[in-house]
Design an enzyme around this catalytic site. Structure first.
Site, PDB file in Angstrom:
ATOM      1  N   CYS A  21      -1.116  12.796  -8.553  1.00 25.01           N
ATOM      2  CA  CYS A  21      -2.011  11.999  -9.391  1.00 25.01           C
ATOM      3  C   CYS A  21      -3.436  12.506  -9.213  1.00 25.01           C
ATOM      4  CB  CYS A  21      -1.929  10.518  -9.024  1.00 25.01           C
ATOM      5  SG  CYS A  21      -2.931   9.448 -10.085  1.00 25.01           S
ATOM      6  N   CYS A  65       0.852  -1.188   0.000  1.00 22.48           N
ATOM      7  CA  CYS A  65       0.000   0.000   0.000  1.00 22.48           C
ATOM      8  C   CYS A  65       0.887   1.237   0.000  1.00 22.48           C
ATOM      9  CB  CYS A  65      -0.921  -0.017   1.210  1.00 22.48           C
ATOM     10  SG  CYS A  65      -1.917   1.482   1.405  1.00 22.48           S
ATOM     11  N   CYS A  67      -2.784  30.765  -9.037  1.00 21.06           N
ATOM     12  CA  CYS A  67      -2.371  29.469  -9.590  1.00 21.06           C
ATOM     13  C   CYS A  67      -2.137  29.620 -11.087  1.00 21.06           C
ATOM     14  CB  CYS A  67      -3.450  28.415  -9.320  1.00 21.06           C
ATOM     15  SG  CYS A  67      -3.191  26.846 -10.164  1.00 21.06           S
ATOM     16  N   CYS A  86     -31.605  46.000 -13.595  1.00 21.84           N
ATOM     17  CA  CYS A  86     -31.591  45.688 -12.170  1.00 21.84           C
ATOM     18  C   CYS A  86     -31.211  46.898 -11.330  1.00 21.84           C
ATOM     19  CB  CYS A  86     -30.620  44.541 -11.897  1.00 21.84           C
ATOM     20  SG  CYS A  86     -31.009  43.023 -12.794  1.00 21.84           S
ATOM     21  N   CYS A 116       8.147  24.338   1.787  1.00 23.69           N
ATOM     22  CA  CYS A 116       8.963  24.548   0.598  1.00 23.69           C
ATOM     23  C   CYS A 116       8.143  25.224  -0.492  1.00 23.69           C
ATOM     24  CB  CYS A 116       9.524  23.214   0.101  1.00 23.69           C
ATOM     25  SG  CYS A 116       8.260  22.057  -0.441  1.00 23.69           S
ATOM     26  N   CYS A 136     -35.046  37.003 -12.373  1.00 19.62           N
ATOM     27  CA  CYS A 136     -33.987  37.606 -13.186  1.00 19.62           C
ATOM     28  C   CYS A 136     -32.681  36.886 -12.902  1.00 19.62           C
ATOM     29  CB  CYS A 136     -33.869  39.090 -12.863  1.00 19.62           C
ATOM     30  SG  CYS A 136     -32.476  39.914 -13.684  1.00 19.62           S
TER      31      CYS A 136
END
Length: 502
Positions: free
Chosen positions: A322, A272, A474, A402, A487, A389
């Protein structure tokens, strides 16, 4: 004669000790039995089927076994070879005939010695080489295939059997088989080795072949139809589905291959990647997308934690970097029925949230998903029939914008609001003044600049400034990420992709 019988008994006892019950079944009432021989396949072996100008090719590791049914005559092995029948669904009639002749030659080469074990070894290790099949098995198409059963009859008797085949009353079978036999025509009342029923006790994965052995009790004309399969010009009909014999054969091969791979996986130990303990495959789960293997306990706890926290997008492979996801069936088996319902609901919710043409009914008592139309700002809930709306999530107001009501209130106000400072220092000073002021000072600032402006505009700008200093977007999804230590190796909490903090 007694020596032959002793050699037969010794040979059958030896075969019973070598092969398990799933490979060899002996008929205790006579010197007979049947073998299920799994042919050894090389790495990268493929099965190919051409159908209606479509080519389907699959990598397989196991093929359905060959069925070798035999009966030993009284003068075997000194004078006569075993009487046998060879049955297979994925080999053609000429290929089975070639194997039958080879088995006969192997007995002749022994010079009167026992030969059954040599036959099994040949069928398992060298049958494909003998048939010039190396890494590709092309299944016969329905148009080019003419299934038949060879019983070693003379031409005159074979023509009589062909006339019997045309007799009405026999229905097409569910399966398609090819079969060859070493037996000559039997006299009336004689015993036919293909009538052995010992295969009834075998497992379900080999049920196709026990069916073929049982069908041999039928008359020759019916057996011809049952073993040979459906005429190549007809499709096998199912309710709402048309499946040809070749497609059914390919399906059986793939199902058998998947079952055998699972058996091998269940008996193989794996480490595992989470707890680093060694477990049998029966206690592990392999993710199909990436092939990573984890024990059920570790992967189950990981999935349960993600679902409990509501992070259904985090139900992925625990291996670092992954992004593969387990199948819904795997998730259900790991977390149980209750958590799986939560996972299914949140996953649907997350998927709908990411769709630009889907909104939600603003009624608190409803909240159903609503599909939007690009050509109209209006939407109607299909559950409660509330029209709203899309922009302001209020009751649909027609062509009026609006923000018209806000403009009217600003124009009718006796004391127009003062514009907020444009510099960053001025905004910070105003915010500090507002947050540290007493009740009367706050009311004065709210009347001057507007309460919504102070609470949203000023704080929003300060928040943007803070994010510009302390976060980085990102590089994949541009979601702001804060680095709180460690890190420079970062994983985006939104898209779960890796990047370096530079």
């Amino acid at each position: 004669m007694n020596a032959d019988l002793e050699e037969q008994e010794d040979e059958l006892l030896a075969l019973q000790s070598i092969f398990g019950s799933d490979e060899f079944l002996r008929d205790e009432s006579k010197s007979a039995g049947e073998f299920r021989v799994s042919v050894e396949l090389p790495v990268g072996f493929n099965v190919l089927l051409k159908h209606d100008q479509t080519i389907r090719q699959y990598d397989v590791s196991f093929l359905p076994p060959l069925l070798l049914t035999f009966e030993l005559p009284e003068d075997y092995p000194s004078s006569s070879p075993p009487s046998f029948t060879l049955t297979c669904s994925w080999l053609t009639q000429p290929q089975l005939t070639s194997l039958r002749d080879k088995l006969t030659d192997l007995y002749q080469a022994t010079g009167g010695a026992v030969v059954l074990f040599s036959w099994i070894q040949f069928l398992r290790e060298d049958a494909l080489k003998h048939l010039d099949i190396h890494t590709l098995l092309e299944l016969p198409t329905d148009e080019s295939e003419t299934p038949q059963t060879s019983q070693g009859k003379p031409d005159a008797e074979r023509s009589d059997a062909d006339e019997e085949e045309s007799a009405p009353g026999s229905e097409p079978p569910d399966d398609q088989y090819h079969q060859v036999s070493s037996n000559p025509p039997l006299p009336p009342g004689g015993s036919d080795v293909t009538a052995s029923k010992t295969s009834e006790s075998t497992d379900d994965s080999l049920g196709d072949y026990s069916l073929a052995a049982d069908k041999s009790e039928l008359p020759d004309s019916a057996r011809q139809e049952e073993v040979g399969g459906i005429p190549p010009s007809k499709d096998q009909s199912y309710p709402g589905l048309s499946v040809t014999p070749s497609q059914m054969l390919l399906s059986r091969i793939l199902i058998h291959d998947a079952e055998q791979r699972q058996k091998v996986f269940a008996g193989t130990p794996f480490d595992c990647a989470v707890c680093f303990s060694s477990w049998l495959g029966s206690e592990c789960v392999q993710l199909h997308e990436c092939g990573h293997i984890f024990c059920r306990a570790c992967l189950g706890e990981f999935c349960k934690a993600q679902i409990t926290e509501g992070n259904v997008r985090g139900v992925t492979c625990p291996q670092a970097g992954c992004l593969a996801t387990p199948t819904p069936a795997q998730v259900k088996s790991l977390v149980g029925e209750e958590l799986f319902h939560r996972y299914d609901r949140l996953l649907l919710q997350s998927t709908l949230d990411g769709m630009p043409d889907v909104s939600y009914c603003p009624r608190l008592s409803c909240g159903s998903a609503v599909i939007l139309e690009k050509s109209s700002p209006a939407a109607m809930c299909s559950v409660c029939s509330f029209a709203f709306c899309v922009d302001c999530k209020k009751t649909y107001h027609g062509t009026s914008k609006c923000y018209d009501a806000l403009k009217v209130s600003e124009q009718t106000s006796e004391d127009p609001l003062v514009e907020t400072p444009r510099t960053e220092e001025g905004m910070m000073a105003l915010l500090e003044d507002y947050t540290t002021a007493n009740k009367w000072r706050r009311r004065l600032l709210e009347n001057r600049y507007g309460r919504k402006t102070l609470l949203h505009t000023i704080e929003g700008r300060v928040s943007d400034r803070w994010k510009a200093v302390h976060t980085k977007p990102c590089p994949h999804c541009f979601f702001p990420i804060q680095k709180d230590g460690g890190c420079n190796h970062m994983i985006c909490s939104w898209c779960h992709r890796m990047f370096n903090w530079e």
